[in-house]
Write a protein that holds these residues in place. Structure first.
Motif, PDB file in Angstrom:
ATOM      1  N   LYS A  85      -1.816  -8.949   1.768  1.00  0.00           N
ATOM      2  CA  LYS A  85      -2.464  -7.844   1.070  1.00  0.00           C
ATOM      3  C   LYS A  85      -1.460  -6.721   0.841  1.00  0.00           C
ATOM      4  O   LYS A  85      -0.572  -6.520   1.660  1.00  0.00           O
ATOM      5  CB  LYS A  85      -3.643  -7.318   1.897  1.00  0.00           C
ATOM      6  N   THR A  86      -1.635  -5.992  -0.268  1.00  0.00           N
ATOM      7  CA  THR A  86      -0.743  -4.878  -0.543  1.00  0.00           C
ATOM      8  C   THR A  86      -1.047  -3.737   0.423  1.00  0.00           C
ATOM      9  O   THR A  86      -2.051  -3.771   1.138  1.00  0.00           O
ATOM     10  CB  THR A  86      -0.931  -4.367  -1.985  1.00  0.00           C
ATOM     11  N   GLN A 135      -4.470  -2.476  -0.249  1.00  0.00           N
ATOM     12  CA  GLN A 135      -5.515  -3.403   0.207  1.00  0.00           C
ATOM     13  C   GLN A 135      -5.612  -3.412   1.727  1.00  0.00           C
ATOM     14  O   GLN A 135      -6.700  -3.556   2.279  1.00  0.00           O
ATOM     15  CB  GLN A 135      -5.223  -4.823  -0.298  1.00  0.00           C
ATOM     16  N   ASN A 136      -4.469  -3.237   2.398  1.00  0.00           N
ATOM     17  CA  ASN A 136      -4.481  -3.166   3.858  1.00  0.00           C
ATOM     18  C   ASN A 136      -5.341  -2.008   4.333  1.00  0.00           C
ATOM     19  O   ASN A 136      -6.125  -2.151   5.261  1.00  0.00           O
ATOM     20  CB  ASN A 136      -3.052  -2.978   4.383  1.00  0.00           C
ATOM     21  N   MET A 186      -7.632  -0.443   2.531  1.00  0.00           N
ATOM     22  CA  MET A 186      -9.015  -0.574   2.048  1.00  0.00           C
ATOM     23  C   MET A 186      -9.835  -1.573   2.864  1.00  0.00           C
ATOM     24  O   MET A 186     -11.055  -1.474   2.929  1.00  0.00           O
ATOM     25  CB  MET A 186      -9.021  -1.042   0.582  1.00  0.00           C
ATOM     26  N   GLU A 187      -9.148  -2.545   3.452  1.00  0.00           N
ATOM     27  CA  GLU A 187      -9.830  -3.679   4.091  1.00  0.00           C
ATOM     28  C   GLU A 187     -10.947  -3.248   5.050  1.00  0.00           C
ATOM     29  O   GLU A 187     -12.087  -3.685   4.921  1.00  0.00           O
ATOM     30  CB  GLU A 187      -8.795  -4.545   4.822  1.00  0.00           C
ATOM     31  N   LYS A 232     -16.057  -0.343  -3.575  1.00  0.00           N
ATOM     32  CA  LYS A 232     -14.612  -0.462  -3.769  1.00  0.00           C
ATOM     33  C   LYS A 232     -13.959   0.799  -4.320  1.00  0.00           C
ATOM     34  O   LYS A 232     -12.869   1.172  -3.898  1.00  0.00           O
ATOM     35  CB  LYS A 232     -14.305  -1.648  -4.697  1.00  0.00           C
ATOM     36  N   ARG A 287     -11.130   2.809  -2.424  1.00  0.00           N
ATOM     37  CA  ARG A 287      -9.812   2.971  -3.032  1.00  0.00           C
ATOM     38  C   ARG A 287      -9.369   4.435  -2.979  1.00  0.00           C
ATOM     39  O   ARG A 287      -8.241   4.743  -2.619  1.00  0.00           O
ATOM     40  CB  ARG A 287      -9.852   2.484  -4.484  1.00  0.00           C
ATOM     41  N   ASN A 326       1.131  -0.472  -4.182  1.00  0.00           N
ATOM     42  CA  ASN A 326       1.039  -1.857  -4.664  1.00  0.00           C
ATOM     43  C   ASN A 326       2.091  -2.778  -4.074  1.00  0.00           C
ATOM     44  O   ASN A 326       2.276  -3.893  -4.549  1.00  0.00           O
ATOM     45  CB  ASN A 326       1.133  -1.889  -6.184  1.00  0.00           C
ATOM     46  N   ARG A 339     -11.518 -13.388   5.658  1.00  0.00           N
ATOM     47  CA  ARG A 339     -10.727 -12.368   4.963  1.00  0.00           C
ATOM     48  C   ARG A 339      -9.250 -12.413   5.346  1.00  0.00           C
ATOM     49  O   ARG A 339      -8.398 -12.044   4.551  1.00  0.00           O
ATOM     50  CB  ARG A 339     -11.264 -10.955   5.288  1.00  0.00           C
TER      51      ARG A 339
END
Lengths: 253, 256
Positions: free
Chosen positions: A96-97, A100-101, A103-104, A114, A118, A135, B150
Motif C-alpha cells: 500500500k502507498t 493507503q497505509n 487510510m487503512e 473514503k 483520505r 503516493n 486486507r
C-alpha cells in the motif's frame, strides 16, 4: 488515567517481567530505559497485547482487559483501537502507498467513508512533512520517512495511549533526527505516550517521567532530573555512568 | 506406400477438435476456482495449526499427492455413484446414476487433486508475509478476518501467483484425462476423430499443437497479471523525473 496491574511475562524459565504496576496519567510522556534484555519492548508489547502475558490487567476509562485471557476478542480489539504502536522496524503495509497505509485503519477499523479518511490521512501526512510522498510505496521511501508514515498511521487513529518501541533503533544516524522531531511534535500535542528509547538526550528533553527497568522490575520511577542526575540505586547509577561514558566526546591530549 | 503422414489432416482436424475447447476450459477453470477456495481453507488450517483438523488435512494432502490423478478420476467416477446408491438404498429411495453428468465427476476429482497442491503453495505464500505487518494490522484494531483479507492475502497472492499459474497450466493438460470419466473433451474428441479417419497420429499432433498454443496464451496472461499486481520498481518521483528529462525540463535534485 490508565493503569497496568500485576503484569508478569516469562518465556519458559526466563522471567522477563515480574508483577509490574504502572499508573499513566493523561498527557504523560513516559520514557522506559534500561539495559537490553530487561523487558522494555516486552512491556509495550504486552500492554498492546501483541504478546500474551502470564498475568496482568489494563484498566482504561470504561475498559478493563485481562491481558492473560484468550477469549475476549471484542475487548482486545477495543484495546487495540485505544492504543497505538510504533514499531522498531516500521512495519508499513508494503503493498500500500503511504496514503493507503494511513487510510487503512480509518476505513477498515473506524469505518469512515473514503473521502473523509483520505482528508484525515492527508492531514496526518502533512503533519509529519510527507504530503508530497503520499503516493509512494514504502519501498520508495527512506527508513526515516517510513517511520514518519508509521507515526502518521498511528496518530490518525487518535489513540489514548501511544507506544513507541525503539522507534529510531533501526535507522541510519542521519535519519534519527527527523523521526525524533516527529515524536516531539506528537508529545507537544498532548498525546499520552510510553517510549522505549536509547536516545538519552532526547528522552531528557521530551519525557516528564522516566522509568528504569531492570530484570523485569521497575527499579526507579521519577522525573528525568531525578533519574538522570540523582539516581538512588547503584544499578541505575552504573547504567547512567556507562551511557555518559559512551556519549562523552573523545579527548586526545 | 501411399501417405505415411498426412500433413493437411493435422490442420483440418483442428477446427473439429476446437468445438470441444469450451468443455476443456470449463473443466479447467471451474476445477481451478474450486481448488483455490479449498486450497485456501486447507492452507489456513495448516497456518493456524488448528488441532485435529490439522492432522486430517495432512493426511488428505499426503493421500492426494501420493496417488495418480488417473486413479483419483476412476475412484470418483465409480466411487461416488456407489456411495449415492448405498445412501439411496439406506433411505429406501431410488437413485439414477446416469442423471449426474460425467463432467461433474471429472470436476470433483480434478478440483480435489489440484487443491492439495495449491494448499501447499498458498500456505508457503501466507507464511512468507512479514509478521510485523500482521502485528501492525492487529495493533490498529483489525479483526483476524480483516487482517487476512486486507493485509495477508494481498501480500501473499503475488508470491503464490507464479506457482499457482504453473499448477493451472498442468491442470489444463490434466483435463485430457477426463475421458476416463466419459467426458468428451478435446482429447476424447480427437480420439473419436482419429478412429473415424484412421489417422491417429495426425490427430495427436493436432492436439499437441492446440494444448501448446493454449499454454503459451495462458503463460502470457499470467505474466501480464504478475506485472499488474507487482509494486512498481520506480518511485513516482523517478518516473516524473524521467518524463521531465525526456521533455528537456530540468530535474530538481530533491523535492521534500
Amino acid at each position: 488515567m490508565i493503569e497496568v496491574q500485576n503484569l508478569s511475562k516469562r518465556y519458559k524459565d526466563n522471567v522477563v517481567l515480574e508483577d509490574i504496576n504502572l499508573t499513566i496519567h493523561p498527557g504523560d510522556v513516559i520514557a522506559v530505559i534500561g539495559p537490553s534484555g530487561t523487558g522494555k519492548s516486552t512491556l509495550l508489547r504486552c500492554i498492546d497485547r501483541l504478546e500474551t502475558p502470564e498475568s496482568g490487567r489494563i484498566i482504561m476509562d470504561g475498559l478493563t482487559v485481562d491481558l492473560a485471557q484468550h477469549h475476549n476478542r471484542k475487548k482486545l480489539i477495543e484495546l487495540h483501537k485505544r492504543t497505538g504502536m510504533v514499531f522498531q522496524s516500521w512495519n508499513l503495509f508494503s503493498h500500500k502507498t503511504a496514503l493507503q497505509n494511513v487510510m487503512e485503519g480509518l476505513v477498515v477499523v473506524k469505518k469512515l467513508d473514503k473521502t473523509r479518511a483520505r482528508e484525515l490521512a492527508m492531514a496526518q501526512l502533512a503533519n509529519v512533512g510527507l504530503a508530497d510522498w503520499a503516493n509512494h510505496y514504502p519501498r520508495h521511501l527512506s527508513g526515516g520517512q517510513q517511520q514518519r508514515v508509521a507515526i502518521a498511521r498511528v496518530l490518525a487513529m487518535e489513540p489514548e495511549l501511544l507506544l513507541f518501541d525503539e522507534p529510531t533503533s533501526a535507522l541510519d544516524p542521519e535519519l534519527v533526527g527527523e523521526v525524533l522531531e516527529t515524536i516531539r511534535l506528537a508529545a507537544d500535542r498532548g498525546y499520552t505516550m510510553l517510549l522505549v528509547s536509547h536516545e538519552m538526550s532526547f528522552v531528557q528533553r521530551v519525557a516528564n517521567r522516566v522509568i528504569f527497568l531492570e530484570n523485569g522490575h521497575i527499579v526507579e520511577d521519577g522525573t528525568p532530573d531525578e533519574v538522570f542526575y540523582h539516581p538512588k540505586s547503584d544499578r541505575l547509577r552504573d547504567f547512567i555512568t556507562k551511557i555518559e561514558r559512551l556519549q562523552a566526546p573523545e579527548y586526545s591530549i | 506406400m501411399g501417405n505415411l503422414f498426412d500433413f493437411k489432416t493435422v490442420f483440418t482436424n483442428i477446427p473439429e477438435i476446437l468445438k470441444y475447447f469450451p468443455v476443456t476450459m470449463q473443466l479447467a477453470l471451474s476445477a481451478m476456482a474450486a481448488s483455490l477456495i479449498l486450497g485456501l481453507l486447507l492452507a489456513l488450517v495448516k497456518v493456524r495449526q488448528v488441532p485435529v483438523l490439522k492432522t486430517l488435512v495432512n493426511v488428505f494432502i499426503s493421500v492426494i499427492r501420493g496417488t495418480p490423478v488417473l486413479v483419483q478420476l476412476y475412484v470418483t467416477y465409480f466411487g461416488i455413484p456407489m456411495f449415492l446408491k448405498y445412501l439411496a438404498y439406506k433411505n429406501g429411495t431410488e437413485y439414477n446414476a446416469s442423471a449426474v453428468p460425467p463432467i461433474v465427476f471429472a470436476f470433483i476429482a480434478l478440483a480435489i487433486n489440484e487443491s492439495a497442491y495449491n494448499a501447499e503453495t498458498i500456505r508457503a505464500a501466507i507464511q512468507s508475509v512479514d509478521r510485523g505487518q500482521i502485528e501492525a494490522a492487529t495493533s490498529l484494531g483489525m479483526t483476524g478476518w480483516q487482517t487476512l483479507t486486507r493485509i495477508t492475502l494481498p501480500e501473499a497472492i503475488p508470491v503464490a501467483l507464479p506457482n499457482l499459474g504453473n499448477s493451472f497450466i498442468s491442470l489444463i493438460k490434466g483435463t485430457s484425462l477426463a475421458f476416463v470419466c466419459a467426458v468428451v473433451d478435446m482429447t476424447a474428441a480427437g480420439k473419436i476423430i482419429g478412429g473415424r479417419k484412421y489417422r491417429y497420429f495426425e490427430v495427436y499432433v493436432s492436439l499437441a499443437l492446440i494444448y501448446w498454443v493454449i499454454t503459451i496464451v495462458v503463460e502470457q496472461l499470467l505474466k501480464l497479471l504478475e506485472k499488474k499486481i507487482a509494486i512498481p520498481d520506480d518511485s513516482p518521483t523517478v518516473k516524473r523525473d524521467a518524463a521531465r528529462l525526456a521533455q528537456d525540463i530540468p530535474v530538481q535534485s530533491s523535492e521534500v
